[in-house]
Design a protein around this motif. Structure first.
Motif, PDB file in Angstrom:
ATOM      1  N   UNK A 169       0.835  -1.205   0.000  1.00 36.95           N
ATOM      2  CA  UNK A 169       0.000   0.000   0.000  1.00 36.95           C
ATOM      3  C   UNK A 169       0.867   1.251   0.000  1.00 36.95           C
ATOM      4  N   UNK A 170       1.855   1.298   0.882  1.00 36.22           N
ATOM      5  CA  UNK A 170       2.729   2.473   0.945  1.00 36.22           C
ATOM      6  C   UNK A 170       3.567   2.612  -0.320  1.00 36.22           C
ATOM      7  N   UNK A 171       3.990   1.486  -0.861  1.00 37.39           N
ATOM      8  CA  UNK A 171       4.865   1.526  -2.028  1.00 37.39           C
ATOM      9  C   UNK A 171       4.171   2.111  -3.256  1.00 37.39           C
ATOM     10  N   UNK A 172       2.862   1.888  -3.384  1.00 35.19           N
ATOM     11  CA  UNK A 172       2.149   2.412  -4.557  1.00 35.19           C
ATOM     12  C   UNK A 172       1.539   3.790  -4.308  1.00 35.19           C
ATOM     13  N   UNK A 173       1.750   4.332  -3.101  1.00 32.90           N
ATOM     14  CA  UNK A 173       1.337   5.717  -2.867  1.00 32.90           C
ATOM     15  C   UNK A 173       0.236   5.937  -1.863  1.00 32.90           C
ATOM     16  N   UNK A 174      -0.300   4.877  -1.246  1.00 28.97           N
ATOM     17  CA  UNK A 174      -1.345   5.051  -0.232  1.00 28.97           C
ATOM     18  C   UNK A 174      -0.716   5.422   1.109  1.00 28.97           C
ATOM     19  N   UNK A 175      -1.352   6.350   1.815  1.00 27.04           N
ATOM     20  CA  UNK A 175      -0.901   6.727   3.150  1.00 27.04           C
ATOM     21  C   UNK A 175      -1.674   5.987   4.237  1.00 27.04           C
ATOM     22  N   UNK A 235      -7.676   2.569   3.968  1.00 27.36           N
ATOM     23  CA  UNK A 235      -8.247   3.096   2.728  1.00 27.36           C
ATOM     24  C   UNK A 235      -7.843   2.214   1.544  1.00 27.36           C
ATOM     25  N   UNK A 236      -6.592   1.786   1.548  1.00 24.54           N
ATOM     26  CA  UNK A 236      -6.101   0.897   0.492  1.00 24.54           C
ATOM     27  C   UNK A 236      -6.925  -0.386   0.439  1.00 24.54           C
ATOM     28  N   UNK A 237      -7.182  -0.986   1.605  1.00 23.09           N
ATOM     29  CA  UNK A 237      -7.941  -2.242   1.654  1.00 23.09           C
ATOM     30  C   UNK A 237      -9.361  -2.052   1.135  1.00 23.09           C
ATOM     31  N   UNK A 238      -9.979  -0.922   1.492  1.00 23.33           N
ATOM     32  CA  UNK A 238     -11.338  -0.650   1.017  1.00 23.33           C
ATOM     33  C   UNK A 238     -11.376  -0.511  -0.492  1.00 23.33           C
ATOM     34  N   UNK A 239     -10.441   0.253  -1.043  1.00 23.37           N
ATOM     35  CA  UNK A 239     -10.437   0.479  -2.481  1.00 23.37           C
ATOM     36  C   UNK A 239     -10.006  -0.775  -3.248  1.00 23.37           C
TER      37      UNK A 239
END
Length: 285
Positions: free
Chosen positions: A259-265, A269-273
């Motif tokens: 998640x962090x590597x592709x730009x999510x903070x 939120x990453x898991x939801x999307x």
């Protein structure tokens, strides 16, 4: 629809249940005798035709269905996912993708002086476009050249020219012409998609993309969605999620790290999307 005879002849010469890279550069044929999903495709500028069966193509929250009566015209790189719900050994799914040869299109326009007509509704790029009998016949002849690869080098280019000639006079003629016209909206949006592919993990300002494309912010948003069926943010999100899935499933990187590597903070939120996009959580893969 492609004739049953042509389908059986094609099935006799292509590998089954794999991607076949034709000797003809830019032509790919995929065969499957069972249902499947695909989530990590960046479709290059191309013409795609379902030879047998039906597939769903999802772009963001929109879905399009393609069967042998319709073709898909893709003028810029687009991240997509989708599925094939029905396929059996007796009735397999077969699709071809032909990368658009911009040099050939440009030469054809220059030498033939083709008068491209603006058709009503031509702005809707990803809608299923009717595959008329003449275009279908040309693609059928192109595919059956695989029965005699020695003839392919000379005859294939003639058939491809015919395909582009017919497309230039079809509903997609304007989009095809814009792909080779310097400074066209298609070329401007292509710059933005290329930039997003290189910088998808970063925070990208929309006014930066608009400036890069040489458009106003409102004009950029309009033309971007017209050509990709996605907003710039949806496009970037698709790139992030596709890369995240590759990191998790192929490189066994932890969900939070991906998640962090592709730009999510925010991992939540990453898991939801991720679940909204792929239908499963990252941990379910």
């Amino acid at each position: 629809m492609f004739s049953e005879n042509a389908l059986q002849r094609l099935l006799a010469i292509i590998p089954h249940n794999e991607v076949y890279h034709s000797p003809l550069e830019g032509l790919i044929i995929y065969h499957s005798d069972k249902p499947f999903s695909y989530e990590n495709i960046i479709q290059e500028p191309s013409i795609c035709i379902v030879v047998n069966g039906e597939r769903e193509v999802r772009l963001g929250e929109r879905s399009f269905f393609f069967n042998p009566q319709h073709f898909m015209f893709c003028p810029v790189d687009v991240p997509m996912c989708g599925r094939v719900l029905e396929a059996t050994p007796e009735d397999p799914f077969v699709v071809l993708s032909m990368k658009i040869d911009l040099v050939m299109v440009n030469q054809l326009l220059f030498h033939q002086k083709i008068d491209v007509v603006q058709h009503e509704g031509a702005s809707q790029v990803f809608m299923p476009w009717y595959l008329d009998v003449h275009l279908e016949n040309a693609f059928e002849r192109l595919l059956l050249l695989h029965e005699n690869p020695k003839m392919m080098g000379f005859i294939a280019s003639l058939i491809q020219q015919e395909i582009y000639y017919r497309l230039l006079q079809s509903h997609q003629g304007i989009q095809l012409r814009q792909m080779v016209n310097f400074g066209s909206n298609t070329q401007k949006i292509a710059k933005a998609t290329q930039y997003l592919q290189k910088h998808f993990h970063e925070t990208v300002r929309m006014d930066t993309l608009a400036e890069l494309s040489g458009m106003s912010l409102s004009g950029f948003h309009h033309h971007f969605k017209t050509l990709t069926s996605l907003s710039p943010l949806q496009y970037q999100k698709s790139l992030r999620l596709i890369e995240a899935k590759r990191l998790i499933t192929q490189e066994n990187i932890a969900v939070s790290a991906a998640a962090y590597q592709v730009g999510y903070e925010s991992p939540s939120q990453f898991s939801r999307e991720y679940k909204r996009y792929f239908g499963v959580t990252p941990s379910e893969r």
